[in-house]
Write an enzyme that holds these catalytic residues in place. Structure first.
Site, PDB file in Angstrom:
ATOM      1  N   LYS A  69       0.853  -1.199   0.000  1.00  9.65           N
ATOM      2  CA  LYS A  69       0.000   0.000   0.000  1.00  9.65           C
ATOM      3  C   LYS A  69       0.882   1.240   0.000  1.00  9.65           C
ATOM      4  O   LYS A  69       2.092   1.149   0.233  1.00  9.65           O
ATOM      5  CB  LYS A  69      -0.918  -0.014   1.224  1.00  9.65           C
ATOM      6  CG  LYS A  69      -0.178   0.052   2.558  1.00  9.65           C
ATOM      7  CD  LYS A  69      -1.123  -0.173   3.732  1.00  9.65           C
ATOM      8  CE  LYS A  69      -0.367  -0.149   5.040  1.00  9.65           C
ATOM      9  NZ  LYS A  69      -1.223  -0.582   6.162  1.00  9.65           N
TER      10      LYS A  69
ATOM     11  N   TYR B 251      18.074  29.070   9.231  1.00 11.38           N
ATOM     12  CA  TYR B 251      16.890  29.797   9.680  1.00 11.38           C
ATOM     13  C   TYR B 251      16.748  29.722  11.194  1.00 11.38           C
ATOM     14  O   TYR B 251      16.939  28.652  11.793  1.00 11.38           O
ATOM     15  CB  TYR B 251      15.627  29.201   9.044  1.00 11.38           C
ATOM     16  CG  TYR B 251      15.486  29.494   7.575  1.00 11.38           C
ATOM     17  CD1 TYR B 251      15.400  30.804   7.115  1.00 11.38           C
ATOM     18  CD2 TYR B 251      15.435  28.458   6.656  1.00 11.38           C
ATOM     19  CE1 TYR B 251      15.262  31.068   5.760  1.00 11.38           C
ATOM     20  CE2 TYR B 251      15.291  28.721   5.296  1.00 11.38           C
ATOM     21  CZ  TYR B 251      15.207  30.028   4.863  1.00 11.38           C
ATOM     22  OH  TYR B 251      15.064  30.283   3.522  1.00 11.38           O
TER      23      TYR B 251
HETATM   24  C1  LIG Z   1      -0.494  -1.655   6.704  1.00  9.37           C
HETATM   25  C2  LIG Z   1      -1.102  -2.914   7.179  1.00  9.37           C
HETATM   26  C3  LIG Z   1      -0.283  -4.006   7.495  1.00  9.37           C
HETATM   27  C4  LIG Z   1       1.224  -3.943   7.469  1.00  9.37           C
HETATM   28  O1  LIG Z   1       1.673  -3.373   8.666  1.00  9.37           O
HETATM   29  P1  LIG Z   1       3.229  -3.261   9.013  1.00  9.37           P
HETATM   30  O2  LIG Z   1       3.260  -2.692  10.363  1.00  9.37           O
HETATM   31  O3  LIG Z   1       3.813  -2.349   7.995  1.00  9.37           O
HETATM   32  O4  LIG Z   1       3.780  -4.639   8.913  1.00  9.37           O
HETATM   33  C5  LIG Z   1      -0.903  -5.180   7.851  1.00  9.37           C
HETATM   34  N1  LIG Z   1      -2.258  -5.273   7.911  1.00  9.37           N
HETATM   35  C6  LIG Z   1      -3.059  -4.227   7.637  1.00  9.37           C
HETATM   36  C7  LIG Z   1      -4.531  -4.378   7.748  1.00  9.37           C
HETATM   37  C8  LIG Z   1      -2.507  -3.015   7.268  1.00  9.37           C
HETATM   38  O5  LIG Z   1      -3.308  -1.986   6.990  1.00  9.37           O
END
Ligand SMILES: *Cc1c(COP(=O)(O)O)cnc(C)c1O
Length: 383
Positions: free
Chosen positions: A44, A274
């Site tokens: 994702k 800055y």
């Molecule tokens: C993003 C996600 C994961 C992966 O999580 P990590 O902490 O990156 O391993 C697993 N399950 C769901 C439902 C997620 O949304």
């Protein structure tokens, strides 16, 4: 030169590199932690900022890809992937189910509205669904006491093929742990058929090895059937700073590197950048790096954040600006104009700076930094 031909320009020296071999290595580490489970490569958010097309070669050894954006699912299919793809948030609107039918996408069902959409969906090919329980995270999913009803409703639909059972942990990376959620899941899924999917990276690494967690409703294998690692396959520790990537045998799959584009000699009392947040108390050579928050380097990093210059560990001084940061060159007296700077990842000397350390200095997590790599940064894939 042909009319209209462009003169090739040297780009600004910042560059991100995606390490294909490292992705394979990290995937193998996760598999070793959960040898009996099938592994979703979670891609994702454009593969946590790495780029779906760029990580595909390194992750094609996964058993499936999990993501939540339908356009990303199309991109995975366009790469020729014919195996499972899981939509982690399921359908957002009825027409999403048409794409699921067309591309054979498996999808999460987490609410009654999604069951309603399925009930009116016309398809020749029943869908494989993952029925999500809210076992305590209180984000998506059916409450445990409503889970069985949802399952029964789904199971009666001709649009539905196999139903898998799924939940997500809120504290797999921390002291509260997962036992309370496992107990709720075990109790509510007792005797329900179907494959299970529970674990993210933290659960797979910290809780799965050897762990069958007993709940009131019986035993649940934390590493059951399908695990869903994201962050671990990109080489960041899910539970930093308690454990480092090195502890888990993971390596950063992304290097963000740049070069020194300026050097300044400070005298005691001189300030940097800055807000003059850093004042030299002794003569100090500093380097100016072509990397700033518009590249995705976190602006919350303050003086002391680790940086590698020519593979040598030094520190950020002063504020991060849009296009530049400033670094202390005293540990790297050889460094000068054009010297290699590693913001995170691996230097050409082999020295490593974990993205988790930089994230921690910014008060955030490696996830956020990798996802925030800016579009203006050129990216190359290293085989
Ligand atoms: C993003 C996600 C994961 C992966 O999580 P990590 O902490 O990156 O391993 C697993 N399950 C769901 C439902 C997620 O949304």
């Amino acid at each position: 030169m042909a009319a209209g031909a462009k003169i090739a320009r040297m780009p600004r020296p910042i560059l991100a590199t995606i390490h294909t071999q490292t992705l394979r290595h990290n995937l193998a580490r996760v598999r070793a932690a959960v040898p009996d489970a099938r592994v979703w490569g979670v891609v994702k958010a454009n593969a946590y900022g790495h780029g779906i097309e760029r990580v595909f070669e390194g992750l094609r050894g996964a058993d499936g890809f999990a993501l939540l954006d339908l356009a990303e699912a199309e991109r995975v299919r366009a790469l020729g992937w014919r195996g499972p793809i899981l939509l982690l948030e399921g359908a957002f609107e009825p027409r999403d189910l048409e794409l699921c039918s067309r591309l054979n996408l498996w999808h999460v069902v987490h609410c009654d509205e999604q069951i309603d959409m399925l009930a009116t969906h016309k398809t020749h090919q029943p869908h494989r669904v993952f029925l999500k329980m809210n076992s305590g995270m209180n984000r998506l999913g059916f409450a445990p006491q409503r889970y069985r009803t949802a399952w029964t409703r789904l199971n009666a639909l001709p649009q539905v093929d196999e139903i898998s059972l799924m939940t997500h942990f809120s504290d797999a990376d921390g002291p509260r742990g997962i036992a309370h959620q496992v107990a709720a899941f075990a109790h509510a899924t007792q005797d329900l058929p179907g494959e299970r999917s529970l674990s993210n990276s933290a659960a797979a690494l910290r809780h799965a090895p050897g762990a069958n967690v007993r709940g009131e409703g019986g035993e649940v294998r934390v590493a059951a059937d399908w695990v869903r690692p994201g962050i671990a396959i990109y080489g960041s520790a899910p539970d930093y700073p308690e454990h480092s990537a090195v502890h888990w045998g993971l390596k950063g799959a992304m290097t963000l590197a740049s070069r020194l584009i300026g050097v300044q000699q400070l005298q005691p009392g001189d300030t940097v950048g800055y807000g003059s947040s850093f004042t030299a108390d002794a003569p100090l050579r500093i380097g100016i790096v072509a990397c700033g928050y518009a590249d995705g380097y976190p602006r919350h990093c303050t003086t002391g954040t680790p940086v590698l210059v020519g593979g040598v560990r030094t520190r950020l001084v002063g504020r991060v600006s849009m296009d530049m940061i400033t670094v202390d060159l005293s540990p790297a007296p050889e460094a000068g104009m054009g010297s290699e700077v590693t913001l995170w990842g691996q230097a050409s000397s082999g020295a490593v700076l974990s993205i988790d350390e930089v994230a921690h200095a910014a008060g955030t997590v490696g996830y956020e930094l990798m996802c925030a790599l800016a579009p203006r940064v050129p990216v190359v894939v290293e085989a």
